[in-house]
Design a protein around this motif. Structure first.
Motif, PDB file in Angstrom:
ATOM      1  N   UNK A   1       0.838  -1.213   0.000  1.00  0.00           N
ATOM      2  CA  UNK A   1       0.000   0.000   0.000  1.00  0.00           C
ATOM      3  C   UNK A   1       0.866   1.253   0.000  1.00  0.00           C
ATOM      4  N   UNK A   2       0.518   2.209  -0.840  1.00  0.00           N
ATOM      5  CA  UNK A   2       1.249   3.472  -0.737  1.00  0.00           C
ATOM      6  C   UNK A   2       0.648   4.324   0.378  1.00  0.00           C
ATOM      7  N   UNK A   3       1.293   5.453   0.625  1.00  0.00           N
ATOM      8  CA  UNK A   3       0.952   6.285   1.773  1.00  0.00           C
ATOM      9  C   UNK A   3      -0.515   6.734   1.745  1.00  0.00           C
ATOM     10  N   UNK A   4      -0.960   7.147   0.565  1.00  0.00           N
ATOM     11  CA  UNK A   4      -2.306   7.674   0.424  1.00  0.00           C
ATOM     12  C   UNK A   4      -3.365   6.591   0.666  1.00  0.00           C
ATOM     13  N   UNK A   5      -3.135   5.413   0.084  1.00  0.00           N
ATOM     14  CA  UNK A   5      -4.038   4.279   0.322  1.00  0.00           C
ATOM     15  C   UNK A   5      -4.096   3.949   1.809  1.00  0.00           C
TER      16      UNK A   5
ATOM     17  N   UNK B   1      -7.301   3.842   4.341  1.00  0.00           N
ATOM     18  CA  UNK B   1      -7.605   2.596   5.031  1.00  0.00           C
ATOM     19  C   UNK B   1      -7.644   2.820   6.548  1.00  0.00           C
ATOM     20  N   UNK B   2      -6.646   3.534   7.065  1.00  0.00           N
ATOM     21  CA  UNK B   2      -6.575   3.805   8.510  1.00  0.00           C
ATOM     22  C   UNK B   2      -7.815   4.531   9.011  1.00  0.00           C
ATOM     23  N   UNK B   3      -8.456   5.308   8.135  1.00  0.00           N
ATOM     24  CA  UNK B   3      -9.634   6.053   8.563  1.00  0.00           C
ATOM     25  C   UNK B   3     -10.921   5.398   8.086  1.00  0.00           C
TER      26      UNK B   3
ATOM     27  N   UNK C   1      -5.920  13.529  -1.927  1.00  0.00           N
ATOM     28  CA  UNK C   1      -4.929  13.324  -0.855  1.00  0.00           C
ATOM     29  C   UNK C   1      -3.511  13.515  -1.353  1.00  0.00           C
ATOM     30  N   UNK C   2      -3.267  13.076  -2.587  1.00  0.00           N
ATOM     31  CA  UNK C   2      -1.930  13.253  -3.157  1.00  0.00           C
ATOM     32  C   UNK C   2      -1.578  14.734  -3.302  1.00  0.00           C
ATOM     33  N   UNK C   3      -2.565  15.536  -3.687  1.00  0.00           N
ATOM     34  CA  UNK C   3      -2.323  16.976  -3.808  1.00  0.00           C
ATOM     35  C   UNK C   3      -1.929  17.551  -2.440  1.00  0.00           C
ATOM     36  N   UNK C   4      -2.667  17.136  -1.406  1.00  0.00           N
ATOM     37  CA  UNK C   4      -2.348  17.642  -0.071  1.00  0.00           C
ATOM     38  C   UNK C   4      -0.962  17.210   0.389  1.00  0.00           C
ATOM     39  N   UNK C   5      -0.600  15.959   0.144  1.00  0.00           N
ATOM     40  CA  UNK C   5       0.704  15.535   0.664  1.00  0.00           C
ATOM     41  C   UNK C   5       1.857  16.113  -0.152  1.00  0.00           C
ATOM     42  N   UNK C   6       1.568  16.478  -1.397  1.00  0.00           N
ATOM     43  CA  UNK C   6       2.602  17.097  -2.214  1.00  0.00           C
ATOM     44  C   UNK C   6       2.819  18.562  -1.832  1.00  0.00           C
ATOM     45  N   UNK C   7       1.709  19.308  -1.668  1.00  0.00           N
ATOM     46  CA  UNK C   7       1.797  20.762  -1.475  1.00  0.00           C
ATOM     47  C   UNK C   7       2.162  21.154  -0.047  1.00  0.00           C
ATOM     48  N   UNK C   8       1.746  20.391   0.926  1.00  0.00           N
ATOM     49  CA  UNK C   8       2.025  20.681   2.335  1.00  0.00           C
ATOM     50  C   UNK C   8       1.548  22.059   2.780  1.00  0.00           C
ATOM     51  N   UNK C   9       0.503  22.586   2.159  1.00  0.00           N
ATOM     52  CA  UNK C   9      -0.083  23.839   2.636  1.00  0.00           C
ATOM     53  C   UNK C   9      -1.595  23.649   2.705  1.00  0.00           C
ATOM     54  N   UNK C  10      -2.288  24.583   3.332  1.00  0.00           N
ATOM     55  CA  UNK C  10      -3.744  24.502   3.393  1.00  0.00           C
ATOM     56  C   UNK C  10      -4.328  24.892   2.039  1.00  0.00           C
ATOM     57  N   UNK C  11      -5.348  24.157   1.578  1.00  0.00           N
ATOM     58  CA  UNK C  11      -5.921  24.367   0.253  1.00  0.00           C
ATOM     59  C   UNK C  11      -7.434  24.502   0.336  1.00  0.00           C
ATOM     60  N   UNK C  12      -7.977  25.402  -0.482  1.00  0.00           N
ATOM     61  CA  UNK C  12      -9.424  25.600  -0.526  1.00  0.00           C
ATOM     62  C   UNK C  12     -10.048  24.671  -1.572  1.00  0.00           C
ATOM     63  N   UNK C  13     -11.359  24.604  -1.590  1.00  0.00           N
ATOM     64  CA  UNK C  13     -12.065  23.836  -2.630  1.00  0.00           C
ATOM     65  C   UNK C  13     -11.583  24.245  -4.020  1.00  0.00           C
ATOM     66  N   UNK C  14     -11.470  25.571  -4.226  1.00  0.00           N
ATOM     67  CA  UNK C  14     -11.023  26.075  -5.524  1.00  0.00           C
ATOM     68  C   UNK C  14      -9.615  25.632  -5.877  1.00  0.00           C
ATOM     69  N   UNK C  15      -8.721  25.703  -4.889  1.00  0.00           N
ATOM     70  CA  UNK C  15      -7.334  25.279  -5.121  1.00  0.00           C
ATOM     71  C   UNK C  15      -7.298  23.836  -5.598  1.00  0.00           C
ATOM     72  N   UNK C  16      -8.102  22.992  -4.962  1.00  0.00           N
ATOM     73  CA  UNK C  16      -8.125  21.576  -5.318  1.00  0.00           C
ATOM     74  C   UNK C  16      -8.674  21.390  -6.733  1.00  0.00           C
ATOM     75  N   UNK C  17      -9.767  22.093  -7.026  1.00  0.00           N
ATOM     76  CA  UNK C  17     -10.368  21.960  -8.364  1.00  0.00           C
ATOM     77  C   UNK C  17      -9.361  22.327  -9.453  1.00  0.00           C
ATOM     78  N   UNK C  18      -8.552  23.349  -9.191  1.00  0.00           N
ATOM     79  CA  UNK C  18      -7.555  23.776 -10.170  1.00  0.00           C
ATOM     80  C   UNK C  18      -6.501  22.704 -10.426  1.00  0.00           C
TER      81      UNK C  18
END
Ligand code: ZN
Ligand code: ZN
Ligand code: ZN
Length: 139
Positions: A1-5, A9-11, A23-40
């Motif tokens: 299993x990779x980190x994201x999987x 699973x843990x949750x 989740x990959x976007x969050x672990x790559x960017x390491x900053x807080x992101x809004x709905x819009x940031x994610x959509x982009x």
């Protein structure tokens, strides 16, 4: 299993492409992101699914919500040990006036702040705004 999987699973969440991508976007960017940031960032963004996924992640203890100085809701990755009952993210957040990023200061816990007697506090939030480490050329 990779980190994201593993995080899903843990949750107790089913692994879907949308969940993994977000989740990959969050672990790559390491900053807080809004709905819009994610959509982009997504190849096939779908407003409703992104909204639901972020909500689900917050309820599951994968993300916590952060409000920036303009009162925009953003999300950031939780530390290990958060679950649907308890968010343990008692850390200070930093908003940079130069790049606009909102960052978790995971190693900066809150000082002891007690509400006066008769008040029952349930949540404390501290947001410092200024110049972040990457934008601070003197650093
Ligand atoms: Zn949390
Ligand atoms: Zn900055
Ligand atoms: Zn945070």
């Amino acid at each position: 299993l990779n980190k994201v999987d593993q995080i899903l699973k843990d949750h107790g969440l089913r692994v879907t492409n949308m969940r993994k991508n977000i989740l990959e976007i969050f672990s790559e960017k390491r900053i807080a992101l809004s709905n819009n940031d994610i959509e982009k960032e997504l190849e096939f963004p779908d407003r409703i699914t992104v909204y639901r996924t972020l909500k689900k992640f917050e309820e599951s203890g994968i993300l916590h919500r952060v409000y920036d100085t303009s009162d925009n809701a953003k999300y950031a990755l939780c530390i290990n040990g958060c679950d649907e009952e308890n968010h343990l993210d008692g850390h200070v957040h930093f908003e940079c006036n130069a790049c606009g990023n909102t960052i978790c200061l995971d190693d900066t816990p809150f000082p002891m702040i007690k509400a006066p007697s008769g008040y029952i506090g349930s949540k404390t939030e501290i947001l410092i705004s200024g110049i972040c480490k990457s934008c601070n050329v003197m650093n």
